[in-house]
Design an enzyme around this catalytic site. Sequence first.
Site, PDB file in Angstrom:
ATOM      1  N   GLU A 109       0.838  -1.206   0.000  1.00 44.70           N
ATOM      2  CA  GLU A 109       0.000   0.000   0.000  1.00 44.70           C
ATOM      3  C   GLU A 109       0.871   1.252   0.000  1.00 44.70           C
ATOM      4  O   GLU A 109       0.798   2.078   0.919  1.00 44.70           O
ATOM      5  CB  GLU A 109      -0.901   0.004   1.247  1.00 44.70           C
ATOM      6  CG  GLU A 109      -1.843  -1.178   1.368  1.00 44.70           C
ATOM      7  CD  GLU A 109      -2.551  -1.240   2.733  1.00 44.70           C
ATOM      8  OE1 GLU A 109      -2.197  -0.462   3.644  1.00 44.70           O
ATOM      9  OE2 GLU A 109      -3.467  -2.064   2.883  1.00 44.70           O
ATOM     10  N   PRO A 110       1.722   1.432  -1.011  1.00 35.85           N
ATOM     11  CA  PRO A 110       2.607   2.600  -0.987  1.00 35.85           C
ATOM     12  C   PRO A 110       1.842   3.891  -1.283  1.00 35.85           C
ATOM     13  O   PRO A 110       0.947   3.916  -2.119  1.00 35.85           O
ATOM     14  CB  PRO A 110       3.603   2.308  -2.116  1.00 35.85           C
ATOM     15  CG  PRO A 110       2.822   1.485  -3.088  1.00 35.85           C
ATOM     16  CD  PRO A 110       1.893   0.634  -2.247  1.00 35.85           C
TER      17      PRO A 110
ATOM     18  N   CYS B  47      -2.622  33.445  10.768  1.00 33.44           N
ATOM     19  CA  CYS B  47      -2.417  34.059  12.079  1.00 33.44           C
ATOM     20  C   CYS B  47      -2.114  33.012  13.145  1.00 33.44           C
ATOM     21  O   CYS B  47      -2.916  32.776  14.061  1.00 33.44           O
ATOM     22  CB  CYS B  47      -3.645  34.880  12.454  1.00 33.44           C
ATOM     23  SG  CYS B  47      -4.031  36.057  11.175  1.00 33.44           S
TER      24      CYS B  47
HETATM   25  C1  LIG Z   1      -1.104   6.002   5.300  1.00 32.82           C
HETATM   26  C2  LIG Z   1      -1.230   4.560   5.023  1.00 32.82           C
HETATM   27  C3  LIG Z   1      -0.530   3.980   3.955  1.00 32.82           C
HETATM   28  C4  LIG Z   1       0.449   4.741   3.093  1.00 32.82           C
HETATM   29  O1  LIG Z   1       1.569   5.122   3.813  1.00 32.82           O
HETATM   30  P1  LIG Z   1       2.820   5.786   3.055  1.00 32.82           P
HETATM   31  O2  LIG Z   1       3.771   6.059   4.154  1.00 32.82           O
HETATM   32  O3  LIG Z   1       2.336   7.016   2.398  1.00 32.82           O
HETATM   33  O4  LIG Z   1       3.342   4.795   2.078  1.00 32.82           O
HETATM   34  C5  LIG Z   1      -0.753   2.648   3.687  1.00 32.82           C
HETATM   35  N1  LIG Z   1      -1.607   1.916   4.457  1.00 32.82           N
HETATM   36  C6  LIG Z   1      -2.277   2.440   5.499  1.00 32.82           C
HETATM   37  C7  LIG Z   1      -3.194   1.583   6.285  1.00 32.82           C
HETATM   38  C8  LIG Z   1      -2.108   3.779   5.825  1.00 32.82           C
HETATM   39  O5  LIG Z   1      -2.763   4.284   6.862  1.00 32.82           O
END
Ligand SMILES: *Cc1c(COP(=O)(O)O)cnc(C)c1O
Length: 419
Positions: A274-275, A344
Amino acid sequence: MDAFCYQDDLLVAEQVSLESIAARFGTPTYVYSRAVIETQYDAFAQALAIHPAHLICYAVKANSNLAVLDLLARRGAGFDIVSGGELARVLSVSADPQRIVFSGVAKSAADIVTALDAGILCFNVESEAELERLQTIAAQRGAEAAVSIRVNPDVDAESHPYISTGLRDNKFGVEIGAAGALYAHAATLPNIRVRGIDCHIGSQLTSLTPFVDALDRVLALVDQLRERGIVLEHVDVGGGLGVCYRDEQPPSPQAYAAALLSRLGPRRLSLITEPGRVIVARAGILLTRVEYLKRNGERRFALVDAGMNDLIRPSLYGAWMGIESVRRNARAEPALYDVVGPVCESSDFLGKERLLALTAGDLLAVSGAGAYSFVMSSNYNSRARPAEVMVDRGTAYLVRARESFADLVRGENLLPPDA
Ligand SMILES: *Cc1c(COP(=O)(O)O)cnc(C)c1O
């Protein structure tokens, strides 16, 4: 690759001068490079291609502009969503529902219904209570919900505390020691199909060790579950691979993929990643103009037209982001400036003590602003959100118009005069 570079003394984005973008679209404006997004995605995809079954689910929250999602969908990316809003976004660019995973600690019933009806690949479940809600809703709809349980492997991501998510005392996931029992329970629920296991230990990681440690703990659980007759199809390792903002040296996608795949060994598991940040962070800059220069006591300030409402990472995490002059200014003397916005709040800064040669009216580019930047913007101080522009081989396209006053007050109503 870096699409933002100097040609002579002028910063360009894929051959388009940032001065011309500022003249055409105004400032502040986010500028993204199509080539960088695609190159980064392809690097990830190629690195994982040696594994027969893998799926890259881009984390939509990093940058959810429709043009960005569309480019990734066209390349076959899947998506990791955290809300019904993100689901609607990816469906609107024709994402394949069977390539969507749904993360998040507090999924609403309404969002679960929508995702179930859309037929997504998997819910990444973060608690027993969520599993029960999912079972109830799936039963009402005569559907089956495919799930992974997000386990918390209790490893230290060694990142900023606000973006570390894998330690035990953290709101995310299920303690890994308790996950076995939850899997056993899930397996008895009639409308739940146990499909995989998930973890995500944090963001902006610059070492492979925490990823590998987390995966080893997850795989130990996978093996235990198999012995108990619960056979998983996939392991989702989350996102978190870091990028270089200043002098960090994060592992390459190749090294990352190789490390993960070596741990999987001969297990017949497909791998989901999940990048987010690593795909888009270096693909964007924030273009802003210096309104005024001033000096208070010993400090020099460059007051710019972008504030913490436009880009909150420095204020929120103390994040360091590069700041460069769009045109190298030979007339001005270099000096140390705090680059601050119009909002501000004293926490409204983009960078502190930066060596810059400035004249009022100069354009600056804040680098590494493709991830967690526009998506975190707000209308605080009744400031309209910036425009977003995508540059593609010499042409700049407006991919989100700058907000107007009408956008700012949309949905607001006065009480009737006689009230
Ligand atoms: C934020 C998140 C990601 C992505 O993280 P990166 O650091 O942007 O790669 C993947 N999986 C989950 C569950 C997340 O909360």
